[in-house]
Design an enzyme around this catalytic site. Sequence first.
Site, PDB file in Angstrom:
ATOM      1  N   ARG A 197     -18.026  -0.792   5.392  1.00  0.00           N
ATOM      2  CA  ARG A 197     -19.143  -1.443   4.684  1.00  0.00           C
ATOM      3  C   ARG A 197     -19.745  -2.552   5.533  1.00  0.00           C
ATOM      4  O   ARG A 197     -20.915  -2.898   5.413  1.00  0.00           O
ATOM      5  CB  ARG A 197     -18.624  -2.009   3.347  1.00  0.00           C
ATOM      6  CG  ARG A 197     -19.681  -2.571   2.440  1.00  0.00           C
ATOM      7  CD  ARG A 197     -19.135  -2.892   1.054  1.00  0.00           C
ATOM      8  NE  ARG A 197     -17.977  -3.767   1.050  1.00  0.00           N
ATOM      9  CZ  ARG A 197     -18.018  -5.086   1.237  1.00  0.00           C
ATOM     10  NH1 ARG A 197     -19.167  -5.688   1.431  1.00  0.00           N
ATOM     11  NH2 ARG A 197     -16.912  -5.805   1.213  1.00  0.00           N
ATOM     12  N   GLU A 216       0.826  -1.211   0.000  1.00  0.00           N
ATOM     13  CA  GLU A 216       0.000   0.000   0.000  1.00  0.00           C
ATOM     14  C   GLU A 216       0.864   1.266   0.000  1.00  0.00           C
ATOM     15  O   GLU A 216       1.845   1.362   0.722  1.00  0.00           O
ATOM     16  CB  GLU A 216      -0.924   0.012   1.224  1.00  0.00           C
ATOM     17  CG  GLU A 216      -1.923  -1.138   1.249  1.00  0.00           C
ATOM     18  CD  GLU A 216      -2.950  -1.091   0.129  1.00  0.00           C
ATOM     19  OE1 GLU A 216      -3.082  -0.050  -0.535  1.00  0.00           O
ATOM     20  OE2 GLU A 216      -3.616  -2.128  -0.093  1.00  0.00           O
ATOM     21  N   CYS A 240      -8.071  -2.109   7.989  1.00  0.00           N
ATOM     22  CA  CYS A 240      -6.677  -2.114   7.516  1.00  0.00           C
ATOM     23  C   CYS A 240      -6.190  -0.691   7.267  1.00  0.00           C
ATOM     24  O   CYS A 240      -5.101  -0.316   7.708  1.00  0.00           O
ATOM     25  CB  CYS A 240      -6.536  -2.956   6.242  1.00  0.00           C
ATOM     26  SG  CYS A 240      -6.604  -4.722   6.599  1.00  0.00           S
TER      27      CYS A 240
HETATM   28  N1  PCA Z   1      -8.475  -7.022   6.177  1.00  0.00           N
HETATM   29  C1  PCA Z   1      -9.434  -5.963   6.453  1.00  0.00           C
HETATM   30  C2  PCA Z   1      -9.360  -5.730   7.935  1.00  0.00           C
HETATM   31  C3  PCA Z   1      -8.619  -6.886   8.500  1.00  0.00           C
HETATM   32  C4  PCA Z   1      -8.023  -7.576   7.336  1.00  0.00           C
HETATM   33  O1  PCA Z   1      -7.234  -8.520   7.381  1.00  0.00           O
HETATM   34  C5  PCA Z   1      -9.224  -4.712   5.594  1.00  0.00           C
HETATM   35  O2  PCA Z   1      -8.690  -4.824   4.479  1.00  0.00           O
HETATM   36  O3  PCA Z   1      -9.586  -3.632   6.028  1.00  0.00           O
END
Ligand code: PCA
Length: 214
Positions: A90, A80, A143
């Site tokens: 959501r 990211e 996340c």
């Molecule tokens: N994925 C989610 C939250 C926890 C995870 O492993 C996300 O992409 O926000």
Amino acid sequence: MKTVLITGFEPFGGEPVNPALEAIRRLEKSTIGGAQIVTRALPVVKDKAISHLVSHIDEIRPDLVLAVGQAGGRPELSVERVAINVDDYRIKDNEGNQPIDEAIVAGGPAAYWSSLPIKAMVEAAKQGGIPASVSNSAGTFVCNHLFYGLMHHLAKKEAIRGGFIHIPYLPEQTVRNPGQPSMALETIVLGLELFIKAALKYREDLKQSAGTIC
Ligand code: PCA
């Protein structure tokens, strides 16, 4: 010896596993690129995810922090680029929170950049035969929330670098999510190892395009 803290989220959204947690378990107590790896699980819960991470950072005092989460539907590992200052869930998190258009840090900057060498990391994974890409959105769920909280905390601690990595479903999760892409756990773990090595090696990122056109 350098220390790398790598975190993985607990399962959420009705899934019995989270590939992030499974992958970091395989890395616990290993040495990668000359650095000691320390792993911690984090709750998929607004605010708690950040406060737990901050206390792990204060206890472990790592040189590098890599937070890992599941991105169901993505076909490759994604590093990211940016965390944004908004919660817009959501679905409910694991304690029933579902904020809509709320700031993560009231009055905080709109966004923080990852301080990892994101392109060098993607390149290292690809050289090792693992599909990977730069992502320009970590979503608006827990996340992104954790990623923003991490970078907000590290903004005051310039010696520690950090960022966020999303990983695909495991093959067995596609039984419940038919038609979705997945990646074997061994491949994910190898990709994370290549990411860690590149993050330790490069302080300056590579100058090469990983952009998108709409
Ligand atoms: N994925 C989610 C939250 C926890 C995870 O492993 C996300 O992409 O926000």
